[in-house]
Scaffold this motif. Structure first.
Motif, short mmCIF file in Angstrom:
data_model
loop_
_atom_site.label_atom_id
_atom_site.label_comp_id
_atom_site.label_asym_id
_atom_site.label_seq_id
_atom_site.Cartn_x
_atom_site.Cartn_y
_atom_site.Cartn_z
N UNK A 26 0.84 -1.38 -0.07
CA UNK A 26 -0.06 -0.01 0.31
C UNK A 26 0.80 1.15 -0.03
N UNK A 27 1.86 1.20 0.51
CA UNK A 27 2.91 2.45 0.35
C UNK A 27 3.47 2.64 -0.95
N UNK A 28 3.55 1.53 -1.84
CA UNK A 28 3.90 1.80 -3.02
C UNK A 28 2.88 2.45 -3.92
N UNK A 29 1.63 1.70 -3.60
CA UNK A 29 0.51 1.93 -4.23
C UNK A 29 -0.03 3.65 -4.08
N UNK A 30 0.34 4.08 -2.89
CA UNK A 30 -0.07 5.39 -2.35
C UNK A 30 1.11 6.16 -3.22
N UNK A 31 2.25 6.06 -3.40
CA UNK A 31 3.51 6.73 -4.01
C UNK A 31 3.07 6.73 -5.38
N UNK A 32 2.83 5.50 -6.00
CA UNK A 32 2.44 5.69 -7.74
C UNK A 32 0.95 6.43 -7.85
N UNK A 33 0.06 6.33 -7.05
CA UNK A 33 -1.27 7.09 -7.17
C UNK A 33 -0.93 8.46 -7.15
N UNK A 34 -0.02 8.90 -6.28
CA UNK A 34 0.37 10.33 -6.28
C UNK A 34 1.01 10.98 -7.59
N UNK A 35 1.94 9.91 -8.09
CA UNK A 35 2.50 10.37 -9.18
C UNK A 35 1.55 10.30 -10.40
N UNK A 41 -3.92 15.51 -18.85
CA UNK A 41 -4.83 14.79 -19.89
C UNK A 41 -5.56 13.17 -19.28
N UNK A 42 -5.87 12.67 -20.20
CA UNK A 42 -6.44 11.50 -19.93
C UNK A 42 -5.59 10.24 -20.07
N UNK A 43 -4.39 10.37 -20.02
CA UNK A 43 -3.46 9.48 -20.19
C UNK A 43 -3.59 8.22 -19.06
N UNK A 44 -3.47 7.03 -19.53
CA UNK A 44 -3.71 6.02 -18.43
C UNK A 44 -2.34 5.72 -17.77
N UNK A 45 -2.23 5.71 -16.80
CA UNK A 45 -0.90 5.20 -15.89
C UNK A 45 -0.92 3.76 -15.33
N UNK A 46 0.04 3.04 -15.79
CA UNK A 46 0.25 1.62 -15.40
C UNK A 46 1.31 1.27 -14.53
N UNK A 47 1.16 0.61 -13.39
CA UNK A 47 2.38 0.38 -12.53
C UNK A 47 2.30 -0.99 -12.32
N UNK A 48 1.19 -1.71 -11.86
CA UNK A 48 1.36 -3.39 -11.83
C UNK A 48 1.95 -3.74 -10.57
N UNK A 49 2.41 -2.80 -9.69
CA UNK A 49 3.14 -3.08 -8.32
C UNK A 49 2.43 -4.04 -7.46
N UNK A 50 1.09 -4.09 -7.45
CA UNK A 50 0.39 -4.92 -6.49
C UNK A 50 0.65 -6.26 -6.66
N UNK A 119 -5.72 4.96 -13.13
CA UNK A 119 -4.64 4.68 -12.52
C UNK A 119 -4.57 2.93 -12.28
N UNK A 120 -3.81 2.27 -12.83
CA UNK A 120 -3.80 1.07 -12.76
C UNK A 120 -2.68 0.40 -12.11
N UNK A 121 -3.04 -0.32 -10.87
CA UNK A 121 -2.16 -0.78 -10.10
C UNK A 121 -2.39 -2.39 -9.78
N UNK A 122 -3.68 -2.49 -9.61
CA UNK A 122 -4.23 -3.82 -9.27
C UNK A 122 -4.80 -4.57 -10.46
N UNK A 123 -5.25 -3.93 -11.30
CA UNK A 123 -6.12 -4.38 -12.48
C UNK A 123 -5.24 -4.09 -13.64
#
Length: 228
Positions: A26-35, A41-50, A119-123
């Motif tokens: 959840x720390x990495x999730x919060x950091x990536x969500x803030x980023x 714009x409407x650009x999607x952000x993919x992390x995949x950290x979860x 923001x895509x971290x889990x899905x």
């Protein structure tokens, strides 16, 4: 059987099994969500950290388990079979809980269009394209696979020491190199890529069941003869 004592031993270490992985997740999730909030714009952000962080953590946890608990358990007169079975039960139950958690968070993220910010971290595409049951199955197979891969590595060290692991690593490198050379010689890389592309994530996950069972069974044979 003294499996309950093994489970109590593991449940005392809440930090390693529950608190640390969730803090990281959840720390990495919060950091990536803030980023993601600063992406214009409407650009999607993919992390995949979860998904990736739990896999890596399970591998590390599997390695550390034998080092930290095996000598203590044997010193407490716990049978090696009970130690092994208790570890299997603890690992399976824990990974089921993490799989459920990620499926729920993935569903919430998908329903809210990426937490309202794309923001895509889990899905993630491909991995989460199937039903909730298929996603759960993928998670549980992968998490258990990596945990017991780490458990196998640590059991090899306990049984044969550093030299034994070095020999095993060199053998694995040689076999892998031979496979790469054969595939390259016959120009089969594109065929392999197309094979993966033609299968869903759940279909590929099913192929991991056999090596996962191997990772689970081999440590039992190693720990039966391992020195404390």
């Amino acid at each position: 059987m003294n499996i309950q004592s093994v489970l109590k031993m593991y449940f005392r270490d809440k930090w390693a099994w529950f608190l640390i992985p969730n803090l990281i997740l959840f720390s990495v999730f919060l950091l990536n969500f803030i980023i993601s909030l600063f992406i214009p714009g409407d650009e999607e952000f993919y992390s995949g950290g979860g998904f990736s962080y739990i896999i890596v953590y399970m591998l590390v946890l599997g390695i550390l388990v034998v080092t930290q608990t095996f000598p203590y358990a044997i010193g407490m007169s716990i049978r090696r079979t009970d130690y092994f079975l208790g570890t299997v039960v603890m690992a399976v139950v824990t990974n089921i809980l993490y799989a459920i958690l990620l499926v729920i968070l993935s569903a919430i993220e998908n329903a809210t269009n990426g937490w309202g910010d794309q923001f895509h971290y889990f899905h993630l595409p491909y991995l989460n394209d199937g039903t909730l049951l298929e996603q759960f199955t993928i998670y549980i197979i992968l998490f258990i696979n990596f945990f017991f891969l780490g458990f196998l590595i640590s059991s090899l060290v306990r049984r044969f020491g550093g030299k034994g692991v070095l020999i095993a690593a060199i053998s694995l490198i040689l076999i892998s190199s031979a496979i790469v050379l054969i595939v390259t010689y016959y120009g089969a890389w594109m065929d392999i890529f197309l094979w993966f592309a033609s299968h869903t994530a759940i279909e590929i996950a099913y192929w991991l069941i056999l090596p996962t069972l191997l990772y689970i069974c081999l440590p039992y044979l190693l720990l039966r003869r391992a020195t404390v």
